[in-house]
Scaffold this motif. Structure first.
Motif, PDB file in Angstrom:
ATOM      1  N   ALA A 254      58.455  -6.377 -20.319  1.00 31.19           N
ATOM      2  CA  ALA A 254      58.812  -5.462 -19.079  1.00 31.19           C
ATOM      3  C   ALA A 254      57.530  -4.265 -19.183  1.00 31.19           C
ATOM      4  O   ALA A 254      57.216  -3.676 -17.738  1.00 31.19           O
ATOM      5  N   ILE A 255      56.227  -4.968 -20.115  1.00 29.91           N
ATOM      6  CA  ILE A 255      55.227  -4.036 -20.569  1.00 29.91           C
ATOM      7  C   ILE A 255      54.810  -4.433 -18.902  1.00 29.91           C
ATOM      8  O   ILE A 255      54.125  -5.797 -19.241  1.00 29.91           O
ATOM      9  N   ARG A 256      53.818  -4.234 -18.188  1.00 32.00           N
ATOM     10  CA  ARG A 256      52.496  -4.315 -17.243  1.00 32.00           C
ATOM     11  C   ARG A 256      51.513  -3.264 -17.095  1.00 32.00           C
ATOM     12  O   ARG A 256      51.551  -2.317 -17.278  1.00 32.00           O
ATOM     13  N   LEU A 257      50.319  -4.034 -17.518  1.00 30.01           N
ATOM     14  CA  LEU A 257      48.813  -2.811 -17.855  1.00 30.01           C
ATOM     15  C   LEU A 257      48.307  -3.412 -16.810  1.00 30.01           C
ATOM     16  O   LEU A 257      48.158  -4.703 -16.286  1.00 30.01           O
ATOM     17  N   PRO A 258      46.749  -3.085 -16.144  1.00 27.42           N
ATOM     18  CA  PRO A 258      46.301  -3.371 -15.222  1.00 27.42           C
ATOM     19  C   PRO A 258      45.240  -4.825 -16.157  1.00 27.42           C
ATOM     20  O   PRO A 258      45.591  -4.855 -16.639  1.00 27.42           O
ATOM     21  N   ASP A 259      44.826  -5.276 -14.568  1.00 28.26           N
ATOM     22  CA  ASP A 259      44.364  -6.344 -14.513  1.00 28.26           C
ATOM     23  C   ASP A 259      42.832  -6.272 -15.074  1.00 28.26           C
ATOM     24  O   ASP A 259      42.738  -5.029 -14.988  1.00 28.26           O
ATOM     25  N   ALA A 260      42.380  -7.805 -15.605  1.00 26.43           N
ATOM     26  CA  ALA A 260      41.267  -6.926 -16.303  1.00 26.43           C
ATOM     27  C   ALA A 260      40.253  -6.706 -15.580  1.00 26.43           C
ATOM     28  O   ALA A 260      38.746  -6.734 -15.343  1.00 26.43           O
ATOM     29  N   ARG A 261      40.347  -7.088 -13.692  1.00 30.85           N
ATOM     30  CA  ARG A 261      39.350  -6.294 -12.900  1.00 30.85           C
ATOM     31  C   ARG A 261      39.004  -5.216 -12.859  1.00 30.85           C
ATOM     32  O   ARG A 261      38.214  -4.302 -12.923  1.00 30.85           O
ATOM     33  N   ALA A 262      40.403  -4.437 -13.397  1.00 33.40           N
ATOM     34  CA  ALA A 262      40.356  -3.298 -13.080  1.00 33.40           C
ATOM     35  C   ALA A 262      40.406  -2.292 -14.768  1.00 33.40           C
ATOM     36  O   ALA A 262      40.524  -1.610 -14.548  1.00 33.40           O
ATOM     37  N   ALA A 263      40.737  -2.887 -15.920  1.00 38.09           N
ATOM     38  CA  ALA A 263      40.381  -2.417 -16.883  1.00 38.09           C
ATOM     39  C   ALA A 263      39.679  -2.990 -17.855  1.00 38.09           C
ATOM     40  O   ALA A 263      39.913  -4.752 -18.486  1.00 38.09           O
ATOM     41  N   ARG A 264      38.050  -2.495 -17.848  1.00 41.62           N
ATOM     42  CA  ARG A 264      37.723  -3.465 -18.797  1.00 41.62           C
ATOM     43  C   ARG A 264      36.533  -2.363 -19.732  1.00 41.62           C
ATOM     44  O   ARG A 264      36.547  -0.875 -19.252  1.00 41.62           O
ATOM     45  N   ILE A 265      35.379  -3.334 -20.186  1.00 37.41           N
ATOM     46  CA  ILE A 265      34.716  -2.214 -20.901  1.00 37.41           C
ATOM     47  C   ILE A 265      32.938  -3.122 -21.647  1.00 37.41           C
ATOM     48  O   ILE A 265      33.517  -3.873 -21.759  1.00 37.41           O
ATOM     49  N   ARG A 266      32.303  -2.134 -21.381  1.00 37.71           N
ATOM     50  CA  ARG A 266      31.164  -2.424 -21.436  1.00 37.71           C
ATOM     51  C   ARG A 266      31.037  -2.791 -23.251  1.00 37.71           C
ATOM     52  O   ARG A 266      30.833  -2.008 -23.255  1.00 37.71           O
ATOM     53  N   GLN A 267      29.412  -3.988 -23.569  1.00 36.37           N
ATOM     54  CA  GLN A 267      28.964  -3.511 -24.702  1.00 36.37           C
ATOM     55  C   GLN A 267      28.353  -1.914 -24.553  1.00 36.37           C
ATOM     56  O   GLN A 267      29.019  -1.571 -26.063  1.00 36.37           O
ATOM     57  N   GLY A 268      28.076  -1.466 -23.543  1.00 35.37           N
ATOM     58  CA  GLY A 268      26.692  -0.303 -24.207  1.00 35.37           C
ATOM     59  C   GLY A 268      28.262   1.028 -23.661  1.00 35.37           C
ATOM     60  O   GLY A 268      27.683   1.662 -25.279  1.00 35.37           O
ATOM     61  N   THR A 269      28.709   0.691 -23.193  1.00 37.47           N
ATOM     62  CA  THR A 269      30.762   1.698 -23.404  1.00 37.47           C
ATOM     63  C   THR A 269      31.117   1.877 -25.088  1.00 37.47           C
ATOM     64  O   THR A 269      30.713   2.970 -25.700  1.00 37.47           O
ATOM     65  N   LEU A 270      31.368   1.134 -25.468  1.00 37.89           N
ATOM     66  CA  LEU A 270      31.677   0.836 -26.857  1.00 37.89           C
ATOM     67  C   LEU A 270      30.476   1.141 -27.838  1.00 37.89           C
ATOM     68  O   LEU A 270      30.956   1.979 -29.185  1.00 37.89           O
ATOM     69  N   ASN A 271      29.722   0.512 -27.701  1.00 35.42           N
ATOM     70  CA  ASN A 271      28.525   1.235 -28.180  1.00 35.42           C
ATOM     71  C   ASN A 271      28.530   3.116 -28.469  1.00 35.42           C
ATOM     72  O   ASN A 271      28.546   3.256 -30.027  1.00 35.42           O
ATOM     73  N   GLY A 272      28.933   3.530 -27.004  1.00 35.46           N
ATOM     74  CA  GLY A 272      28.718   4.708 -27.292  1.00 35.46           C
ATOM     75  C   GLY A 272      29.770   5.537 -27.184  1.00 35.46           C
ATOM     76  O   GLY A 272      29.877   6.322 -28.461  1.00 35.46           O
ATOM     77  N   LEU A 273      31.142   4.715 -27.323  1.00 32.99           N
ATOM     78  CA  LEU A 273      32.793   5.276 -28.619  1.00 32.99           C
ATOM     79  C   LEU A 273      32.165   5.429 -29.646  1.00 32.99           C
ATOM     80  O   LEU A 273      32.720   6.132 -30.117  1.00 32.99           O
ATOM     81  N   LEU A 274      31.579   3.852 -30.099  1.00 37.01           N
ATOM     82  CA  LEU A 274      31.740   4.166 -31.529  1.00 37.01           C
ATOM     83  C   LEU A 274      30.373   5.484 -32.291  1.00 37.01           C
ATOM     84  O   LEU A 274      30.620   5.863 -32.706  1.00 37.01           O
ATOM     85  N   ASP A 275      29.325   5.520 -31.091  1.00 41.71           N
ATOM     86  CA  ASP A 275      28.554   6.529 -31.524  1.00 41.71           C
ATOM     87  C   ASP A 275      28.855   8.069 -31.971  1.00 41.71           C
ATOM     88  O   ASP A 275      28.913   9.327 -32.361  1.00 41.71           O
ATOM     89  N   VAL A 276      30.482   8.249 -31.156  1.00 36.68           N
ATOM     90  CA  VAL A 276      30.932   9.691 -30.365  1.00 36.68           C
ATOM     91  C   VAL A 276      31.831  10.113 -32.081  1.00 36.68           C
ATOM     92  O   VAL A 276      31.259  10.526 -32.686  1.00 36.68           O
ATOM     93  N   MET A 277      32.462   8.945 -32.469  1.00 40.90           N
ATOM     94  CA  MET A 277      33.843   8.754 -33.406  1.00 40.90           C
ATOM     95  C   MET A 277      32.392   8.731 -34.767  1.00 40.90           C
ATOM     96  O   MET A 277      32.532   9.438 -35.842  1.00 40.90           O
ATOM     97  N   ARG A 278      31.387   8.433 -34.670  1.00 38.93           N
ATOM     98  CA  ARG A 278      30.131   8.545 -35.821  1.00 38.93           C
ATOM     99  C   ARG A 278      30.283   9.941 -36.051  1.00 38.93           C
ATOM    100  O   ARG A 278      30.060  10.107 -36.941  1.00 38.93           O
TER     101      ARG A 278
END
Length: 294
Positions: A138-162
């Motif tokens: 029953a779960i419907r998530l946005p498709d890959a075109r609408a919800a994605r992440i760049r490697q630079g964004t992932l690195n920035g997120l990890l830096d915020v958590m650090r």
């Protein structure tokens, strides 16, 4: 320790809620390997028994940073309440270690729906009810075109958590969970169990009408099936963990089309599933160091 975006308003017709607070850390005396005594801080774990319309449902072991949001998110992730307006009030009283939830019209078949209890792998011993895991289709998530992440964004997120100030740095023994939009930290919470932390974020999202489709969920805990399922119920298609993934967590994320990242710290990570949601920006391989014998 909790952090939340300060500018969000609550939805109309939200339940009345207390703002119970208690000490999050306790000081104790320890002796180290040198025979020296000193004082350190440890998390102040405590039981919180949830009563729904005067009926005892479950006891959660929690740090208690935002207990009302924890209860709200727990009710949502267990699918016991479908509409926020159905909850009249949530009252937490630490003197008796209880949370009293009153609904406007009751919960049909509450005993039956909470009868199939599954003790999870969660630190602090999480609990889910059997039919929650049966709602995958029953779960419907946005498709890959609408919800994605760049490697630079992932690195920035990890830096915020650090750089995030945390109870874990002061005392250890807790898990942290966070909700991001890009690299903007929206909500951060720590608890003795990762299930409590994710439920608290779910409660915060529900209270403020925050959609998960363009968000990323971060956790310090491992990605088990129940953690993946809770993130999916929150509508979040991208999940990042400082820890690893279990086989059931991997299988469930694959089935739901979610992107899972694990072993994520500094600029290192493994993308386990959802490669189509990830815009890779590969790091340059470091040249091997050759040691020449003299």
């Amino acid at each position: 320790m909790a952090h939340a975006a300060p500018s969000l308003d609550r939805l109309p017709d939200v339940p009345r809620m207390t703002a119970a607070r208690d000490t999050l850390l306790r000081e104790i005396e320890v002796m180290d390997e040198y025979g020296e005594r000193r004082t350190i801080s440890i998390p102040a774990e405590r039981p919180l028994t949830i009563f729904v319309d005067k009926r005892e449902v479950v006891t959660l072991m929690t740090l208690g940073a935002s207990p009302e949001l924890l209860v709200l998110g727990w009710l949502r992730n267990q699918r016991l309440v479908q509409d926020l307006a159905d909850i009249a009030s949530i009252t937490v009283d630490w003197d008796v270690g209880a949370a009293a939830v009153y609904t406007r019209s009751g919960i049909p078949d509450l005993d039956t729906r909470t009868g199939r209890r599954v003790v999870t792998t969660g630190c602090g011993q999480g609990t889910v009810f059997g039919d929650v895991m049966e709602q995958v289709d029953a779960i419907r998530l946005p498709d890959a075109r609408a919800a994605r992440i760049r490697q630079g964004t992932l690195n920035g997120l990890l830096d915020v958590m650090r750089q995030q100030d945390s109870i874990h740095r002061k005392a250890g023994s807790v898990h942290g969970c966070a909700l991001f939009q890009g690299t903007q930290l929206l909500m951060f919470i720590e608890d003795v169990g990762r299930h409590n932390a994710i439920d608290t974020i779910a409660g915060w999202m529900w209270l403020h009408g925050v959609d998960g489709g363009d968000k990323t969920f971060y956790t310090t805990g491992r990605l088990t099936s129940e953690m993946v399922m809770k993130a999916a119920h929150m509508g979040v298609p991208i999940v990042v963990s400082r820890n690893g993934v279990t086989q059931m967590g991997h299988d469930l994320a694959t089935r739901l089309g979610m992107a899972l990242f694990g072993r994520a710290a500094n600029r290192h990570f493994l993308c386990y599933t959802g490669f189509d949601r990830f815009d890779s920006e590969p790091e340059v391989h470091r040249a091997a160091v050759r040691v020449v014998a003299g």
